[in-house]
Design an enzyme around this catalytic site. Structure first.
Site, PDB file in Angstrom:
ATOM      1  N   LYS A 278      -2.978   8.842   4.460  1.00  0.00           N
ATOM      2  CA  LYS A 278      -1.610   9.278   4.701  1.00  0.00           C
ATOM      3  C   LYS A 278      -1.128   8.711   6.045  1.00  0.00           C
ATOM      4  O   LYS A 278      -1.810   8.798   7.052  1.00  0.00           O
ATOM      5  CB  LYS A 278      -1.542  10.814   4.720  1.00  0.00           C
ATOM      6  CG  LYS A 278      -0.157  11.379   4.986  1.00  0.00           C
ATOM      7  CD  LYS A 278       0.813  11.027   3.875  1.00  0.00           C
ATOM      8  CE  LYS A 278       2.183  11.654   4.131  1.00  0.00           C
ATOM      9  NZ  LYS A 278       3.167  11.222   3.115  1.00  0.00           N
TER      10      LYS A 278
ATOM     11  N   SER B  27      11.235 -17.849   2.755  1.00  0.00           N
ATOM     12  CA  SER B  27      10.769 -16.549   2.294  1.00  0.00           C
ATOM     13  C   SER B  27      11.770 -15.923   1.325  1.00  0.00           C
ATOM     14  O   SER B  27      12.103 -16.512   0.319  1.00  0.00           O
ATOM     15  CB  SER B  27      10.483 -15.641   3.492  1.00  0.00           C
ATOM     16  OG  SER B  27       9.457 -16.189   4.290  1.00  0.00           O
TER      17      SER B  27
END
Length: 318
Positions: free
Chosen positions: A175, A123
């Site tokens: 949100k 990764s």
């Protein structure tokens, strides 16, 4: 001849003064030797002797300011003729990997850089390896896991069992989404997926740019798979099999004197793990577990650093 009491006292005072100044002289000599050693071989403090710098990148990768400053000093040092990145990492945050990648590329613009993979470069760890000009891996190293993910828990079922209800008032539906306190909405999933795919496209582009592969070839490899060093060599994710000896030999092929010493530029200490465990506590727990007396090492070995990760992550979980 009988010695007077005053003479005896004077002799004792003289011996004490001599002992004091002897100790002071020894301390001054020791400090001088220490500074001379740091001047000649002193890693991050800089050296006057030409050498090959080595930086270890291990454990979980984050945006480490100390590491970035160390790399910046290496790039500016006229004594450093080349850099070996010793990588043993499962990855970490994409922002952390990006910052280190950029720092390594700045060094590579001035002097040769080679990556030497130990056990693991996955990764974001592999992302950093691609910033080098040449990648060396062991035959049984683990390489790859090109990709990005976001993970978060869903504890809404547990809250129901405990009789806990979350009340919230927010300016817009997305949100603070996704939230671990309620099932993820389709809109929140789409938002996170859009971010992941954008970062994935960026990661694939880095590998395409840095490795002798077409975009189609990179995409075929970028499904999260990991490979042994031998497989990675065949798939052109690494350039050579071996260790530090082969890394130095490659640097020699780039005009770097292979007789130069390899000196590791080590960190001054501290880090994210020290926020979780103080040195003394970490040391005691480490000793109980048979781990060296270093709190950062302890946290890294038990994987607790990963609990600190936030945002987009490029991390391989065995």
């Amino acid at each position: 001849m009988v010695m007077r009491a005053d003479d005896t006292i004077d002799r004792r005072h003289l011996r004490r003064k001599l002992t004091f100044w002897r100790i002071v002289s020894i301390l001054i000599a020791a400090i001088g030797i220490a500074f001379a050693s740091m001047w000649l071989y002193g890693g991050e403090l800089g050296t006057s002797a030409s050498h090959i710098a080595k930086v270890s990148i291990d454990g979980t990768i984050t945006e480490d300011e100390e590491l970035l400053q160390r790399l910046d000093k290496i790039g500016k040092s006229t004594s450093v003729k080349a850099l070996i990145l010793s990588i043993d990492s499962p990855g970490g945050t994409t922002a952390g990997g990006e910052a280190i990648f950029d720092a390594v590329r700045r060094i590579a613009a001035e002097k040769p850089v080679v990556a030497q993979v130990g056990t693991l470069a996955a990764s974001a760890g592999y992302m950093i390896a691609t910033a080098s000009d040449h990648i060396v891996a062991r035959k049984t190293s683990i390489v790859g896991s090109i990709g990005v993910l976001v993970q978060y828990p869903d504890v809404s079922g547990l809250m129901d069992k405990l009789g806990v209800k979350l009340e919230e008032i927010k300016s817009s539906p997305l949100k603070a989404e996704p939230s671990p306190f309620k099932p993820t909405s389709d809109a929140a999933r789409a938002m996170i997926r859009s971010m992941i795919l954008d970062s994935y496209d960026w990661f694939v582009g880095l590998v395409e740019d840095r490795r002798p592969l077409t975009r189609a070839e990179v995409v075929a490899l970028a499904d999260g798979s990991v490979f042994t060093g031998r497989q990675a060599l065949e798939k052109k994710l690494v350039d050579e099999l071996g260790g530090e000896t082969e890394a130095v030999a490659w640097l020699a092929s780039q005009g770097v004197d292979e007789k130069l010493k390899v000196i590791e530029w080590k960190p001054r200490g501290g880090g994210a793990a020290s926020l979780l465990l103080g040195g003394s506590v970490g040391g005691m727990v480490g000793q109980a577990l048979g781990i060296p007396n270093t709190s950062d090492d302890l946290m890294r070995k038990i994987g607790a650093e990963r609990l600190l990760l936030d945002g987009l992550v490029s991390l391989w979980h065995p």
